[in-house]
Scaffold this active site. Structure first.
Site, PDB file in Angstrom:
ATOM      1  CE  LYS A  41      -4.198  -1.801   2.121  1.00  0.00           C
ATOM      2  NZ  LYS A  41      -5.131  -1.770   3.264  1.00  0.00           N
ATOM      3  CB  SER A 128      -8.882   3.326   5.035  1.00  0.00           C
ATOM      4  OG  SER A 128      -9.028   2.859   6.355  1.00  0.00           O
TER       5      SER A 128
HETATM    6  N1  COA Z   1     -14.027  -0.904   9.442  1.00  0.00           N
HETATM    7  C1  COA Z   1     -13.673  -0.223   8.356  1.00  0.00           C
HETATM    8  N2  COA Z   1     -12.708  -0.593   7.525  1.00  0.00           N
HETATM    9  C2  COA Z   1     -12.071  -1.719   7.828  1.00  0.00           C
HETATM   10  C3  COA Z   1     -12.362  -2.488   8.942  1.00  0.00           C
HETATM   11  C4  COA Z   1     -13.396  -2.044   9.763  1.00  0.00           C
HETATM   12  N3  COA Z   1     -13.773  -2.702  10.850  1.00  0.00           N
HETATM   13  N4  COA Z   1     -11.558  -3.567   8.968  1.00  0.00           N
HETATM   14  C5  COA Z   1     -10.776  -3.459   7.890  1.00  0.00           C
HETATM   15  N5  COA Z   1     -11.079  -2.354   7.208  1.00  0.00           N
HETATM   16  C6  COA Z   1     -10.515  -1.904   5.946  1.00  0.00           C
HETATM   17  C7  COA Z   1      -9.332  -1.034   6.122  1.00  0.00           C
HETATM   18  O1  COA Z   1      -9.699   0.322   6.247  1.00  0.00           O
HETATM   19  C8  COA Z   1      -8.569  -1.318   4.866  1.00  0.00           C
HETATM   20  O2  COA Z   1      -9.097  -0.537   3.819  1.00  0.00           O
HETATM   21  P1  COA Z   1      -8.220  -0.065   2.564  1.00  0.00           P
HETATM   22  O3  COA Z   1      -7.675  -1.317   1.923  1.00  0.00           O
HETATM   23  O4  COA Z   1      -9.191   0.665   1.755  1.00  0.00           O
HETATM   24  O5  COA Z   1      -7.117   0.807   3.105  1.00  0.00           O
HETATM   25  C9  COA Z   1      -8.895  -2.786   4.574  1.00  0.00           C
HETATM   26  O6  COA Z   1     -10.098  -3.028   5.221  1.00  0.00           O
HETATM   27  C10 COA Z   1      -7.937  -3.802   5.123  1.00  0.00           C
HETATM   28  O7  COA Z   1      -6.935  -3.156   5.783  1.00  0.00           O
HETATM   29  P2  COA Z   1      -6.277  -3.485   7.168  1.00  0.00           P
HETATM   30  O8  COA Z   1      -7.214  -4.148   8.120  1.00  0.00           O
HETATM   31  O9  COA Z   1      -5.679  -2.226   7.623  1.00  0.00           O
HETATM   32  O10 COA Z   1      -5.273  -4.574   6.767  1.00  0.00           O
HETATM   33  P3  COA Z   1      -4.128  -4.544   5.683  1.00  0.00           P
HETATM   34  O11 COA Z   1      -4.476  -5.627   4.733  1.00  0.00           O
HETATM   35  O12 COA Z   1      -3.851  -3.212   5.138  1.00  0.00           O
HETATM   36  O13 COA Z   1      -2.884  -4.931   6.527  1.00  0.00           O
HETATM   37  C11 COA Z   1      -1.590  -6.146   8.085  1.00  0.00           C
HETATM   38  C12 COA Z   1      -2.944  -6.020   7.414  1.00  0.00           C
HETATM   39  C13 COA Z   1      -1.195  -4.793   8.546  1.00  0.00           C
HETATM   40  C14 COA Z   1      -1.732  -7.021   9.295  1.00  0.00           C
HETATM   41  C15 COA Z   1      -0.631  -6.860   7.159  1.00  0.00           C
HETATM   42  O14 COA Z   1      -0.938  -6.754   5.832  1.00  0.00           O
HETATM   43  C16 COA Z   1       0.796  -6.407   7.273  1.00  0.00           C
HETATM   44  O15 COA Z   1       1.181  -5.366   6.780  1.00  0.00           O
HETATM   45  N6  COA Z   1       1.556  -7.250   7.957  1.00  0.00           N
HETATM   46  C17 COA Z   1       2.961  -7.061   8.166  1.00  0.00           C
HETATM   47  C18 COA Z   1       3.751  -8.184   7.537  1.00  0.00           C
HETATM   48  C19 COA Z   1       3.308  -9.576   7.958  1.00  0.00           C
HETATM   49  O16 COA Z   1       3.196  -9.888   9.108  1.00  0.00           O
HETATM   50  N7  COA Z   1       3.077 -10.391   6.942  1.00  0.00           N
HETATM   51  C20 COA Z   1       2.628 -11.742   7.121  1.00  0.00           C
HETATM   52  C21 COA Z   1       1.128 -11.777   7.141  1.00  0.00           C
HETATM   53  S1  COA Z   1       0.576 -13.404   6.887  1.00  0.00           S
END
Ligand code: COA
Length: 160
Positions: A41, A128
């Site tokens: 992202k 988001s």
């Molecule tokens: N209400 C509103 N929006 C929500 C939500 C809720 N309850 N739950 C999730 N979302 C949305 C978020 O706003 C986000 O929207 P966007 O894609 O438009 O920005 C989306 O759903 C998912 O995002 P998020 O929950 O922030 O997860 P992510 O996929 O961006 O990141 C991490 C998840 C941070 C845990 C992961 O990807 C990461 O970066 N991990 C680090 C490395 C790692 O450990 N890797 C191995 C993993 S197996």
């Protein structure tokens, strides 16, 4: 004393995230909300801005801390002493990605349990990206995000 980690990109935090945090607080003694660097992202807000918005949005809650990390979620969960990881499930479309991530995290760290929580149905369509898009087009996002985020979005899009 059971601590749980709630990782996410939080770009920016929405009322849907706050709803999940409130539910997690009913189940655990402490929730550590952590801003992750997701390499896939390109966030609008810096890590520091996202942490500050979360801190301000959550300032009236007890038993919450906010931090950030760069690396594996499971490593950070161990560092803070969490017993598990919270993730929100809004709709069936979230399931496959979350299922893969939960199983991979279990493979990486078998001592950590992923707990899925469903936000209130009024937040099922919220994310988001939608908030950023609406704010960028001068649409009112006050139903979807905390007041501090409304101000931050106005500043970001030059409408202060
Ligand atoms: N209400 C509103 N929006 C929500 C939500 C809720 N309850 N739950 C999730 N979302 C949305 C978020 O706003 C986000 O929207 P966007 O894609 O438009 O920005 C989306 O759903 C998912 O995002 P998020 O929950 O922030 O997860 P992510 O996929 O961006 O990141 C991490 C998840 C941070 C845990 C992961 O990807 C990461 O970066 N991990 C680090 C490395 C790692 O450990 N890797 C191995 C993993 S197996």
């Amino acid at each position: 004393m059971k601590k749980v980690l709630y990782p996410g990109t939080f770009d920016p935090v929405t009322n849907g995230h706050i709803d999940i945090i409130q539910r997690a607080l009913e189940l655990f003694d402490e929730v550590v909300v952590t801003v992750a660097i997701n390499p896939g992202k390109s966030p609008l807000f810096s890590i520091d801005e996202r942490v500050l918005m979360l801190k301000e949005s959550l300032k009236d809650y007890k038993n919450i801390s906010v931090d950030s990390f760069d690396g594996l979620v499971v490593d950070h969960a161990h560092q803070v002493g969490a017993v598990g990881i919270i993730r929100g499930l809004r709709a069936v479309s979230d399931f496959e990605y979350e299922f893969q991530m939960a199983l991979m995290n279990r493979k990486l760290a078998g001592d950590l349990t992923t707990v899925f929580l469903m936000p209130h149905e009024k937040y099922t369509y919220l994310n988001s990206s939608i908030v950023r898009n609406l704010a960028g087009l001068s649409s009112d996002v006050s139903d979807f995000v905390p007041p501090v985020v409304i101000e931050a979005l106005k500043n970001k899009f030059g409408r202060s």
